[in-house]
Design a protein around this motif. Structure first.
Motif, PDB file in Angstrom:
ATOM      1  N   GLN A   2       0.853  -1.192   0.000  1.00  0.00           N
ATOM      2  CA  GLN A   2       0.000   0.000   0.000  1.00  0.00           C
ATOM      3  C   GLN A   2       0.881   1.231   0.000  1.00  0.00           C
ATOM      4  OE1 GLN A   2      -2.341   0.104   3.559  1.00  0.00           O
ATOM      5  NE2 GLN A   2      -0.595   0.417   4.903  1.00  0.00           N
ATOM      6  N   ASP A   3       0.334   2.331  -0.514  1.00  0.00           N
ATOM      7  CA  ASP A   3       1.083   3.585  -0.494  1.00  0.00           C
ATOM      8  C   ASP A   3       1.343   4.007   0.952  1.00  0.00           C
ATOM      9  OD1 ASP A   3       1.072   3.673  -3.185  1.00  0.00           O
ATOM     10  OD2 ASP A   3      -0.621   5.063  -3.351  1.00  0.00           O
ATOM     11  N   GLU A   4       2.468   4.670   1.158  1.00  0.00           N
ATOM     12  CA  GLU A   4       2.721   5.242   2.473  1.00  0.00           C
ATOM     13  C   GLU A   4       1.620   6.248   2.780  1.00  0.00           C
ATOM     14  OE1 GLU A   4       6.575   6.839   2.784  1.00  0.00           O
ATOM     15  OE2 GLU A   4       7.583   4.938   2.382  1.00  0.00           O
ATOM     16  N   ARG A   5       1.074   6.144   3.977  1.00  0.00           N
ATOM     17  CA  ARG A   5      -0.097   6.958   4.295  1.00  0.00           C
ATOM     18  C   ARG A   5       0.090   7.708   5.613  1.00  0.00           C
ATOM     19  NH1 ARG A   5      -4.852   2.886   4.402  1.00  0.00           N
ATOM     20  NH2 ARG A   5      -3.994   2.549   2.346  1.00  0.00           N
ATOM     21  N   SER A   6      -0.964   8.434   5.983  1.00  0.00           N
ATOM     22  CA  SER A   6      -1.010   9.188   7.235  1.00  0.00           C
ATOM     23  C   SER A   6       0.027  10.297   7.285  1.00  0.00           C
ATOM     24  CB  SER A   6      -0.851   8.245   8.438  1.00  0.00           C
ATOM     25  OG  SER A   6      -1.934   7.354   8.522  1.00  0.00           O
ATOM     26  N   GLN A   7       0.346  10.888   6.146  1.00  0.00           N
ATOM     27  CA  GLN A   7       1.158  12.100   6.136  1.00  0.00           C
ATOM     28  C   GLN A   7       0.257  13.289   6.494  1.00  0.00           C
ATOM     29  OE1 GLN A   7       4.404  11.806   5.692  1.00  0.00           O
ATOM     30  NE2 GLN A   7       4.233   9.621   5.249  1.00  0.00           N
ATOM     31  N   GLN A   8       0.823  14.288   7.115  1.00  0.00           N
ATOM     32  CA  GLN A   8       0.052  15.457   7.522  1.00  0.00           C
ATOM     33  C   GLN A   8       0.126  16.538   6.450  1.00  0.00           C
ATOM     34  OE1 GLN A   8       0.078  15.296  12.376  1.00  0.00           O
ATOM     35  NE2 GLN A   8       1.490  16.703  11.378  1.00  0.00           N
ATOM     36  N   VAL A   9      -1.036  17.062   6.072  1.00  0.00           N
ATOM     37  CA  VAL A   9      -1.122  18.137   5.078  1.00  0.00           C
ATOM     38  C   VAL A   9      -1.848  19.315   5.735  1.00  0.00           C
ATOM     39  CG1 VAL A   9      -1.964  18.820   2.809  1.00  0.00           C
ATOM     40  CG2 VAL A   9      -1.204  16.465   3.197  1.00  0.00           C
ATOM     41  N   TYR A  10      -1.126  20.412   5.915  1.00  0.00           N
ATOM     42  CA  TYR A  10      -1.697  21.606   6.537  1.00  0.00           C
ATOM     43  C   TYR A  10      -1.860  22.708   5.501  1.00  0.00           C
ATOM     44  CZ  TYR A  10      -1.522  20.295  11.488  1.00  0.00           C
ATOM     45  OH  TYR A  10      -1.763  19.718  12.703  1.00  0.00           O
ATOM     46  N   SER A  11      -3.014  23.365   5.528  1.00  0.00           N
ATOM     47  CA  SER A  11      -3.248  24.565   4.717  1.00  0.00           C
ATOM     48  C   SER A  11      -3.084  25.780   5.615  1.00  0.00           C
ATOM     49  CB  SER A  11      -4.652  24.536   4.105  1.00  0.00           C
ATOM     50  OG  SER A  11      -4.797  23.460   3.209  1.00  0.00           O
ATOM     51  N   LEU A  12      -2.060  26.582   5.346  1.00  0.00           N
ATOM     52  CA  LEU A  12      -1.784  27.801   6.110  1.00  0.00           C
ATOM     53  C   LEU A  12      -2.308  28.995   5.301  1.00  0.00           C
ATOM     54  CD1 LEU A  12       0.114  25.693   7.411  1.00  0.00           C
ATOM     55  CD2 LEU A  12       1.838  27.476   7.609  1.00  0.00           C
TER      56      LEU A  12
END
Length: 443
Positions: free
Chosen positions: A233-243
């Motif tokens: 599976q693709d590496e997951r649970s990366q954090q994406v923040y919109s500033l």
């Protein structure tokens, strides 16, 4: 009094009155013609009484309603449906005037239709809000005229409805469906070729037709005596923040929508896409201090939380303080994350003032600085110069456009990802950047 409030005079009745008055004036010149205007007058009174009886004999001659969503989508064309049902035993002429909120500044939402006896009709029109907040709809006014057309009876439906305008959830749903069906390329979003083998092992399962033969696990196959394959599976649970910068530079309008609203709409879409791609999405808004913070998560109610937070964003026309952002991120966001910073730089100097804080952010996170092209200035440059004054104006405009390109080069030179985009293409270009960074294994 209710009857008088709902009774209106059509143009036809004034034309008839004018014709009768002319006949009376003519009868003063020719004495023998006095009987003609008198007969016309009594005929006119009879027709008016008959028209009134036709309109008011049926107590509820018309049923109608305005059908719309519970909330409107900012920056999108929202469909407003109107349904009408004629209960009169004859065909009627209708004039429909919808009292839309004052924020739209429109006076042309009126329609003319004919509706047969006992018939029902539905039609629609579109409204495009450009500001978030509460919009108050008035009444749906329908003026009914009989075949005589002298009088009109007014009906009022769907009165005093308050509707909130949220960030562009229609755009969010559109890209969500495309992401689920893997059809993002149909809207101009690039298909990025994955570089390397950025996959993590999940389980071993039995081989089925269509599995990649290169993932066959020969040791497990020998033990089980039939083909077994590794499942990744693709590496997951990366954090994406919109500033989101809410300073005064983000209040510049393009096509009626401010840069802040463009950034809010794009943040809503990219957060939803990130969650669908098994990443965590969060929001951070700021001016001279941190305004709101939604920690990154991929829980079931995360998109609802983000939508409510983005709905309430406003600006105080202050200068953004990037040092506050850096200190807050260092304290609160400890895991390496993708930071999508929506801001606007008017000059290289304004960017260089914030460059130390951007460099510090990029040392601990993957920072993408997203700022905007001035499309109106670009269209001004493309027009031919008719005189010397316009030549000077074009030269200044070209200087501003060139400075935006210098900002991109300067940020790239310091190892910071930069995205210069038009406001209209912000969402698509942001998704492209996100998919590109994931495919390169940078997050």
């Amino acid at each position: 009094m209710k009857l008088l409030k709902s009774l209106y005079l059509n143009n036809r009745i004034f034309i008839a009155i004018g014709a009768i008055v002319i006949c009376f004036i003519a009868s003063f010149i020719i004495d023998d013609l006095i009987i003609i205007p008198q007969a016309l007058f009594f005929l006119f009174l009879g027709l008016v009484i008959t028209d009134m009886l036709l309109l008011y004999r049926t107590r509820r001659g018309l049923a109608g309603s305005r059908i719309m969503a519970d909330k409107l989508s900012n920056g999108d064309d929202n469909e407003i449906n109107i349904t009408l049902q004629n209960s009169y035993p004859f065909q009627v002429k209708l004039r429909i005037i919808d009292e839309i909120p004052h924020q739209f500044q429109r006076r042309d939402v009126n329609f003319y239709i004919d509706l047969g006896a006992g018939a029902q009709k539905q039609f629609h029109y579109y409204l495009r809000p450009v500001k978030r907040g509460e919009y108050s709809f008035g009444a749906l006014n329908v003026f009914v005229s009989s075949p005589l057309g002298l009088l009109a009876r007014r009906f009022r439906f769907s009165q005093d409805k308050l509707v909130p305008v949220y960030p562009s959830y229609l755009q969010m749903r559109k890209y969500e469906l495309l992401a689920i069906s893997n059809k993002l390329t149909e809207t101009g979003i690039k298909k990025i070729r994955r570089i390397g083998h950025n996959m993590e092992f999940e389980l071993i399962k039995e081989y089925v037709a269509g599995d990649d033969y290169r993932t066959i696990n020969w040791k497990a196959t020998a033990r089980r005596r039939h083909l077994m394959v590794n499942h990744y599976q693709d590496e997951r649970s990366q954090q994406v923040y919109s500033l989101i910068d809410k300073g005064r530079v983000m209040k510049m309008p393009f096509e009626g929508l401010s840069l802040l609203d463009y950034a809010i709409n794009a943040s809503l879409v990219i957060s939803n896409i990130a969650i669908k791609k098994s990443d965590k999405a969060g929001i951070l808004t700021f001016q001279d201090k941190i305004a709101t913070h939604v920690p990154a998560s991929r829980s079931n109610n995360q998109m609802g939380n983000i939508l409510e937070v983005l709905y309430n964003q406003k600006t105080a026309y202050r200068e953004a303080d990037f040092s506050v952002v850096y200190n807050f991120v260092r304290r609160k966001i400890t895991q390496r994350s993708l930071l999508l910073l929506y801001t606007n730089f008017e000059s290289v100097y304004s960017m260089q003032r914030q460059l130390p804080y951007l460099l510090n952010l990029s040392r601990h996170h993957l920072l993408v600085v997203i700022f905007f092209e001035n499309t109106e200035m670009k269209s001004f440059v493309e027009q031919p110069a008719a005189d010397l004054r316009r030549v000077y104006h074009k030269a200044i405009a070209e200087k501003f456009i060139y400075e935006r390109k210098l900002i991109v080069k300067e940020l790239t030179r310091h190892g910071i990802q930069a995205l210069l985009t038009t406001p209209q293409n912000l969402t698509v270009n942001t998704i492209n950047k996100y998919l590109e960074l994931k495919s390169r294994g940078l997050i």
